[in-house]
Design an enzyme around this catalytic site. Sequence first.
Site, mmCIF file in Angstrom:
data_model
loop_
_atom_site.group_PDB
_atom_site.id
_atom_site.type_symbol
_atom_site.label_atom_id
_atom_site.label_comp_id
_atom_site.label_asym_id
_atom_site.label_seq_id
_atom_site.Cartn_x
_atom_site.Cartn_y
_atom_site.Cartn_z
ATOM 1 N N LYS A 37 14.344 114.885 -119.278
ATOM 2 C CA LYS A 37 13.343 115.173 -118.240
ATOM 3 C C LYS A 37 13.967 115.490 -116.893
ATOM 4 O O LYS A 37 13.362 116.198 -116.090
ATOM 5 C CB LYS A 37 12.349 114.020 -118.128
ATOM 6 C CG LYS A 37 12.944 112.772 -117.529
ATOM 7 C CD LYS A 37 11.976 111.605 -117.639
ATOM 8 C CE LYS A 37 12.502 110.434 -116.846
ATOM 9 N NZ LYS A 37 12.126 109.137 -117.387
ATOM 10 N N ARG A 132 6.031 98.421 -114.844
ATOM 11 C CA ARG A 132 5.458 99.720 -115.177
ATOM 12 C C ARG A 132 4.819 99.544 -116.558
ATOM 13 O O ARG A 132 3.893 98.766 -116.687
ATOM 14 C CB ARG A 132 6.525 100.837 -115.113
ATOM 15 C CG ARG A 132 5.890 102.234 -115.043
ATOM 16 C CD ARG A 132 6.923 103.357 -114.925
ATOM 17 N NE ARG A 132 7.692 103.522 -116.153
ATOM 18 C CZ ARG A 132 8.686 104.408 -116.284
ATOM 19 N NH1 ARG A 132 9.034 105.180 -115.281
ATOM 20 N NH2 ARG A 132 9.335 104.520 -117.431
HETATM 21 C C1 LIG Z 1 13.194 108.434 -117.524
HETATM 22 C C2 LIG Z 1 13.293 107.396 -118.563
HETATM 23 C C3 LIG Z 1 14.543 107.095 -119.123
HETATM 24 C C4 LIG Z 1 15.822 107.755 -118.686
HETATM 25 O O1 LIG Z 1 16.158 107.371 -117.380
HETATM 26 P P1 LIG Z 1 17.475 107.926 -116.659
HETATM 27 O O2 LIG Z 1 17.527 107.144 -115.400
HETATM 28 O O3 LIG Z 1 17.251 109.382 -116.452
HETATM 29 O O4 LIG Z 1 18.625 107.661 -117.534
HETATM 30 C C5 LIG Z 1 14.569 106.137 -120.127
HETATM 31 N N1 LIG Z 1 13.445 105.519 -120.547
HETATM 32 C C6 LIG Z 1 12.237 105.794 -120.026
HETATM 33 C C7 LIG Z 1 11.041 105.068 -120.545
HETATM 34 C C8 LIG Z 1 12.118 106.730 -119.015
HETATM 35 O O5 LIG Z 1 10.914 106.980 -118.492
#
Ligand SMILES: *Cc1c(COP(=O)(O)O)cnc(C)c1O
Length: 365
Positions: A37, A132
Amino acid sequence: MSKYPLLTVNHEALRSNMTQVVSWCRDAGIDVAGVIKVSNGMASFSLDYETCGAKWIASSRLEQLIRAREAGVKAPLMMIRVPMLSEIPEMIEVCDYSLESEFAAIKAIEEASAHTGKAHNIILMADLGDLREGFFELEELVDVAKYVEDKCDFVHLAGIGTNLGCYGSVMPTKEKMEQLVSYAEAIESGIGRQLEIISGGATSSLMPLFDGVMPERINMLRIGAVSACGPLEDLRTAYGRTEVDCMRDDGFILEAEVIELRTKPTHPIGKLGVDAFGQKPKYKDRGMRQRALLAVGRADFGDIANIFPEMPGAEVVGASGDHTIVDIEDCKEIIRVGDIMRFKLCYSSIMQLTASENVKVKEVE
Ligand SMILES: *Cc1c(COP(=O)(O)O)cnc(C)c1O
């Protein structure tokens, strides 16, 4: 059309970072879910991650996972934002795995999967205090796990996971990781078998791994940010972790063109109200200074704190939607109108630039 503003994607740098992440994790018995993402699901970013050994390709947006599959990603796809009920029928077609925290969603997955006959793997999320997503009460978590195990024919309980450091800034300490394992064990004694997956978090969960305190049973991390940003990630900038200094910070570079060069005062002149975004910034009077005005702006990269000029001495002092002002008084190099300035980037600017329609993209192998 001009080719600027331009986002250069350096795949060699990205693959170097991804390989490093996979290698650190492998040494600790952990598989990596490559989270895409940060790049807005750029197809080539997903393919890089798969090439470098990510076992899953993961995103919070279904559209991005569809793009990954269409680009030729073969790895199982994982939806890591708990799904909207309205996207479940499509999600179960596209994804093999998802993170879940709502009983209603799990029932909807079971129902939709019963129609297609294809099983779907879920990872139940435990909220360990970041507040969250996730089950907050262990008892409810175990009850839902038992329900899935006993009552669902198409939903397979693959494991549990947690997310930290997103809303509540809670750090993935040894204690939090151990708590997650103890939750997994509570489920396991409830369902009478071992869970396949214990997913210990995102990039920030590399910290307990670096410290050698990651419990052995944690066997998945979901990692995006550090692969994209290297040392410009919070691991280094907020937590001072020098382990990431071996990583590259040039995976994504912004290039923008100088459209005006002039020496101007540093403090605005007149009665001050608000800026283009309704804010009241503080202006420091540093006298007359030379500045370059660039054809790129907050519509492209978001906040000026998130772009870092490569040229020594250059400092970004402000930006509106489509303009950026860079103080170049202290630069040794000669800069002319029409020249291109380069910027390193961090998580939020990469995320915005890859989503911006105004920004052209150049991919370099
Ligand atoms: C965005 C996200 C990640 C990855 O996070 P990074 O900081 O980009 O490594 C992992 N798990 C969830 C649930 C996320 O929303």
